[in-house]
Design a protein around this motif. Structure first.
Motif, PDB file in Angstrom:
ATOM      1  N   ILE A 160       0.842  -1.200   0.000  1.00 48.84           N
ATOM      2  CA  ILE A 160       0.000   0.000   0.000  1.00 48.84           C
ATOM      3  C   ILE A 160       0.877   1.250   0.000  1.00 48.84           C
ATOM      4  O   ILE A 160       0.634   2.205  -0.744  1.00 48.84           O
ATOM      5  N   ARG A 161       1.924   1.213   0.805  1.00 48.44           N
ATOM      6  CA  ARG A 161       2.833   2.357   0.873  1.00 48.44           C
ATOM      7  C   ARG A 161       3.520   2.596  -0.473  1.00 48.44           C
ATOM      8  O   ARG A 161       3.737   3.725  -0.881  1.00 48.44           O
ATOM      9  N   GLY A 162       3.865   1.523  -1.176  1.00 51.91           N
ATOM     10  CA  GLY A 162       4.548   1.661  -2.454  1.00 51.91           C
ATOM     11  C   GLY A 162       3.664   2.179  -3.568  1.00 51.91           C
ATOM     12  O   GLY A 162       4.149   2.846  -4.488  1.00 51.91           O
ATOM     13  N   GLY A 163       2.370   1.865  -3.526  1.00 45.35           N
ATOM     14  CA  GLY A 163       1.424   2.431  -4.470  1.00 45.35           C
ATOM     15  C   GLY A 163       1.433   1.863  -5.870  1.00 45.35           C
ATOM     16  O   GLY A 163       0.802   2.432  -6.771  1.00 45.35           O
ATOM     17  N   ALA A 164       2.112   0.759  -6.117  1.00 48.45           N
ATOM     18  CA  ALA A 164       2.137   0.166  -7.454  1.00 48.45           C
ATOM     19  C   ALA A 164       0.787  -0.460  -7.787  1.00 48.45           C
ATOM     20  O   ALA A 164      -0.003  -0.795  -6.902  1.00 48.45           O
ATOM     21  N   ASP A 165       0.533  -0.626  -9.088  1.00 49.99           N
ATOM     22  CA  ASP A 165      -0.703  -1.285  -9.517  1.00 49.99           C
ATOM     23  C   ASP A 165      -0.688  -2.752  -9.096  1.00 49.99           C
ATOM     24  O   ASP A 165      -1.707  -3.297  -8.680  1.00 49.99           O
ATOM     25  N   LEU A 166       0.458  -3.381  -9.226  1.00 46.28           N
ATOM     26  CA  LEU A 166       0.631  -4.771  -8.788  1.00 46.28           C
ATOM     27  C   LEU A 166       1.972  -4.888  -8.083  1.00 46.28           C
ATOM     28  O   LEU A 166       2.995  -4.442  -8.603  1.00 46.28           O
ATOM     29  N   THR A 167       1.965  -5.461  -6.896  1.00 42.15           N
ATOM     30  CA  THR A 167       3.184  -5.621  -6.108  1.00 42.15           C
ATOM     31  C   THR A 167       3.451  -7.105  -5.885  1.00 42.15           C
ATOM     32  O   THR A 167       2.521  -7.872  -5.613  1.00 42.15           O
ATOM     33  N   VAL A 168       4.709  -7.474  -5.996  1.00 41.81           N
ATOM     34  CA  VAL A 168       5.139  -8.859  -5.851  1.00 41.81           C
ATOM     35  C   VAL A 168       6.028  -8.974  -4.614  1.00 41.81           C
ATOM     36  O   VAL A 168       6.892  -8.127  -4.385  1.00 41.81           O
ATOM     37  N   GLY A 169       5.831 -10.033  -3.845  1.00 41.24           N
ATOM     38  CA  GLY A 169       6.707 -10.300  -2.706  1.00 41.24           C
ATOM     39  C   GLY A 169       7.864 -11.189  -3.127  1.00 41.24           C
ATOM     40  O   GLY A 169       7.659 -12.222  -3.769  1.00 41.24           O
ATOM     41  N   LEU A 170       9.081 -10.799  -2.789  1.00 36.39           N
ATOM     42  CA  LEU A 170      10.282 -11.577  -3.089  1.00 36.39           C
ATOM     43  C   LEU A 170      11.140 -11.666  -1.823  1.00 36.39           C
ATOM     44  O   LEU A 170      11.030 -10.820  -0.931  1.00 36.39           O
ATOM     45  N   ALA A 171      11.989 -12.665  -1.777  1.00 31.23           N
ATOM     46  CA  ALA A 171      12.969 -12.771  -0.696  1.00 31.23           C
ATOM     47  C   ALA A 171      14.327 -13.044  -1.310  1.00 31.23           C
ATOM     48  O   ALA A 171      14.434 -13.754  -2.315  1.00 31.23           O
ATOM     49  N   SER A 172      15.373 -12.492  -0.723  1.00 29.25           N
ATOM     50  CA  SER A 172      16.712 -12.648  -1.295  1.00 29.25           C
ATOM     51  C   SER A 172      17.273 -14.038  -0.989  1.00 29.25           C
ATOM     52  O   SER A 172      16.930 -14.661   0.023  1.00 29.25           O
ATOM     53  N   LYS A 173      18.138 -14.487  -1.865  1.00 27.72           N
ATOM     54  CA  LYS A 173      18.811 -15.775  -1.663  1.00 27.72           C
ATOM     55  C   LYS A 173      19.571 -15.766  -0.345  1.00 27.72           C
ATOM     56  O   LYS A 173      19.584 -16.766   0.393  1.00 27.72           O
ATOM     57  N   GLU A 174      20.172 -14.620  -0.025  1.00 27.42           N
ATOM     58  CA  GLU A 174      20.937 -14.499   1.223  1.00 27.42           C
ATOM     59  C   GLU A 174      20.036 -14.731   2.442  1.00 27.42           C
ATOM     60  O   GLU A 174      20.390 -15.461   3.367  1.00 27.42           O
ATOM     61  N   ARG A 221       2.292   0.007 -13.405  1.00 20.32           N
ATOM     62  CA  ARG A 221       3.371   0.061 -12.423  1.00 20.32           C
ATOM     63  C   ARG A 221       3.455  -1.229 -11.611  1.00 20.32           C
ATOM     64  O   ARG A 221       2.524  -1.578 -10.882  1.00 20.32           O
ATOM     65  N   ALA A 222       4.577  -1.935 -11.767  1.00 20.34           N
ATOM     66  CA  ALA A 222       4.845  -3.143 -10.982  1.00 20.34           C
ATOM     67  C   ALA A 222       5.835  -2.790  -9.878  1.00 20.34           C
ATOM     68  O   ALA A 222       6.844  -2.131 -10.124  1.00 20.34           O
ATOM     69  N   GLY A 223       5.537  -3.218  -8.672  1.00 21.61           N
ATOM     70  CA  GLY A 223       6.414  -2.936  -7.540  1.00 21.61           C
ATOM     71  C   GLY A 223       6.847  -4.216  -6.861  1.00 21.61           C
ATOM     72  O   GLY A 223       6.334  -5.302  -7.147  1.00 21.61           O
ATOM     73  N   VAL A 224       7.779  -4.086  -5.955  1.00 17.18           N
ATOM     74  CA  VAL A 224       8.292  -5.253  -5.240  1.00 17.18           C
ATOM     75  C   VAL A 224       8.431  -4.931  -3.758  1.00 17.18           C
ATOM     76  O   VAL A 224       8.794  -3.809  -3.388  1.00 17.18           O
ATOM     77  N   VAL A 225       8.111  -5.901  -2.922  1.00 18.38           N
ATOM     78  CA  VAL A 225       8.406  -5.839  -1.490  1.00 18.38           C
ATOM     79  C   VAL A 225       9.388  -6.966  -1.218  1.00 18.38           C
ATOM     80  O   VAL A 225       9.071  -8.136  -1.450  1.00 18.38           O
ATOM     81  N   VAL A 226      10.587  -6.608  -0.769  1.00 19.05           N
ATOM     82  CA  VAL A 226      11.583  -7.623  -0.413  1.00 19.05           C
ATOM     83  C   VAL A 226      11.303  -8.033   1.028  1.00 19.05           C
ATOM     84  O   VAL A 226      11.460  -7.241   1.957  1.00 19.05           O
TER      85      VAL A 226
END
Length: 265
Positions: A130-144, A231-236
């Motif tokens: 919600i804070r990022g405001g993208a049309d579609l947001t994807v959740g990702l996690a780093s390999k680390e 607008r595509a966004g990401v949450v790490v």
């Protein structure tokens, strides 16, 4: 087409359909759907629904697509759930069918095999989306992040510059503009395990920038947004468990052990 709701948080959809070839893990366990596989004494879907319901972010009980009514009743384990319109095809087709069937936006989307999902993950992801405001947001996690806690787990990593990322089966659809991205993903799903093929679908110029330039994840999503016109966004995600779903027997055993540790802790 669905319209924005007056809800100031989100609706939720759990994708529980199997691919046309069927689900090998469900067949190995003698159940009709992976959603029914027992984890910690309850069907796998019920743990996902419980975490969603414990979050403070939902407007209504979660929707579930891909299950017949009697299977949904059994797999939900008594936790409130609503049946969404189901269509054949992969996850993107299921998502489009549910939205076009009337589910309102904004919409949080996850999967029935996200057995390690917690309300804390839901709250974090939705809040950041919600804070990022993208049309579609994807959740990702780093390999680390993932390998620091679970070096034994095998995941598919997207080779972004700086930090390879793995998907977390978490999506937030804020507006109908996101349908442009979902329709692209619908076409690209057959290449989901081959990031270079997906990159090539953006056209040669963007593909070369992604593959050779190796931008970091945020810059890559800016490039993808420009190419798709939404607008595509990401949450790490800071949670290693957010990237662990149940795709194999090894995943299932790992998830069962993590949940057992949680209960003892």
């Amino acid at each position: 087409m669905s319209q924005h709701s007056a809800c100031d948080t989100a609706y939720a959809l759990v994708l529980a359909g199997a691919r046309a070839s069927g689900d090998a893990l469900a067949m190995a366990h003698g159940v009709q759907s992976k959603a029914l596989i027992n984890i910690g004494g309850a069907p796998m879907l019920s743990s996902v629904l419980r975490s969603l319901m414990q979050s403070g972010r939902l407007c209504t009980a979660p929707y579930v697509s891909g299950l017949e009514p009697e299977v949904l009743e059994e797999a939900s384990g008594g936790i409130p759930a609503q049946r969404a319109q189901s269509v054949s095809g992969g996850p993107a087709s299921s998502l489009l069918g549910a939205i076009e069937g009337g589910i309102q936006l904004p919409l949080l989307v996850t999967t029935c095999d996200h057995a390690l999902l917690t309300s804390e993950m839901v709250d974090h992801f939705v809040g950041e989306a919600i804070r990022g405001g993208a049309d579609l947001t994807v959740g990702l996690a780093s390999k680390e992040t993932i390998q620091a806690s679970y070096p034994q787990t095998r995941r598919t990593y997207i080779p972004f510059g700086g930090a390879p990322m793995s998907g977390c089966n978490l999506f937030f659809i804020r507006s109908s503009e996101a349908l442009k991205i979902i329709r692209f993903w619908q076409q690209a799903e057959q290449d989901r395990k081959k990031p270079w093929k997906i990159a090539w679908r953006f056209g040669p110029v963007t593909a070369l920038r992604l593959l050779i330039g190796r931008p970091d994840v945020h810059r890559a999503f800016q490039m993808i947004s420009a190419r798709l016109g939404a607008r595509a966004g990401v949450v790490v995600m800071p949670f290693a468990e957010a990237a662990i779903d149940v795709d194999s027997q090894a995943d299932l055993e790992l998830v069962r052990s993590i949940l057992a540790d949680r209960r003892q802790g």
